[in-house]
Design a protein around this motif. Structure first.
Motif: not given
Length: 248
Positions: A106-112
């Motif tokens: 699971l690759l989680i990108e926290i948006k800016d």
């Protein structure tokens, strides 16, 4: 913390394995990815109370008929939103973790949250860190904003973290000044942010900063690959791919 090898072994479905009738960043898309044996990439935006929601955009219009902003809405209102004319709703990160349960990476990108990849990053990274404390399974967190990644590392030092990177062209990033864009394109924050991998735009993999990191043994993921031909080209540099619109 190093990146789990499953992120390099398995192709990663961009916003889940979405398709007609199966919206991006939905539990249905994540279920489809799990059943197909792919990893999952997803995006995080906070609700009004800070709850991490799995959603890409800042506003709701592209994925629903609502013109509001996700950060202005509470959980009850968000629960009424239907994605892309389906019965799927916007999942919380907690819902998603329960569904995935370590079965695939699971690759989680926290948006800016800053708007300019600056220091006003809010608190959502702390909420994500808290939810991942008890999670068992391959997981990694990344962001375009090095400040977010650095702060997440302080909150969750045992979870692999990386930078989402690109050429940061003026056309794609008009809100950034030239100095900031050049610094980000050279991935100068790699050391400061304490990251162990990058996920770089597939059209810019010849970037000298990327090849330099790869020569030092840093895992290089790439986004977003949309055909077998693009995959073959990307894999000349990239160790792992994030894909959509075809099946590797």
């Amino acid at each position: 913390m190093s990146l789990h090898p499953d992120f390099l072994r398995l192709p990663i479905a961009h916003r889940g394995l979405h398709s007609a009738g199966v919206p991006e960043n939905s539990l249905a898309a994540f279920t489809a990815a799990i059943e197909a044996g792919y990893g999952i990439e997803l995006d995080i935006q906070p609700a009004a109370d800070g709850t991490p929601m799995v959603f890409h955009d800042y506003d709701l219009l592209r994925m629903s008929d609502d013109e509001g902003y996700i950060t202005d809405m509470d959980l009850d209102d968000l629960a009424e939103i239907r994605l892309a004319d389906t019965e799927e709703t916007i999942p919380t990160l907690a819902d998603t973790l329960r569904l995935v349960a370590g079965r695939v990476p699971l690759l989680i990108e926290i948006k800016d949250q800053d708007g300019r990849l600056g220091t006003s990053i809010g608190e959502v990274h702390n909420q994500v860190a808290s939810l991942l404390e008890a999670y068992e399974g391959p997981v990694a967190v990344m962001s375009f904003n090095p400040n977010t990644v650095e702060a997440f590392g302080k909150a969750a030092p045992d979870i692999a973290r990386g930078l989402t990177t690109a050429a940061f062209s003026k056309d794609d990033w008009p809100m950034l000044d030239d100095e900031t864009r050049e610094k980000l394109s050279r991935i100068e924050d790699f050391g400061r942010a304490g990251v162990s991998f990058i996920s770089h735009h597939q059209v810019d993999l010849a970037n000298e900063a990327v090849t330099d990191l790869k020569s030092k043994g840093v895992p290089v993921l790439t986004w977003t690959v949309r055909s077998a031909a693009e995959e073959a080209e990307a894999r000349k540099v990239a160790d792992g791919i994030t894909f959509e619109d075809y099946r590797p």
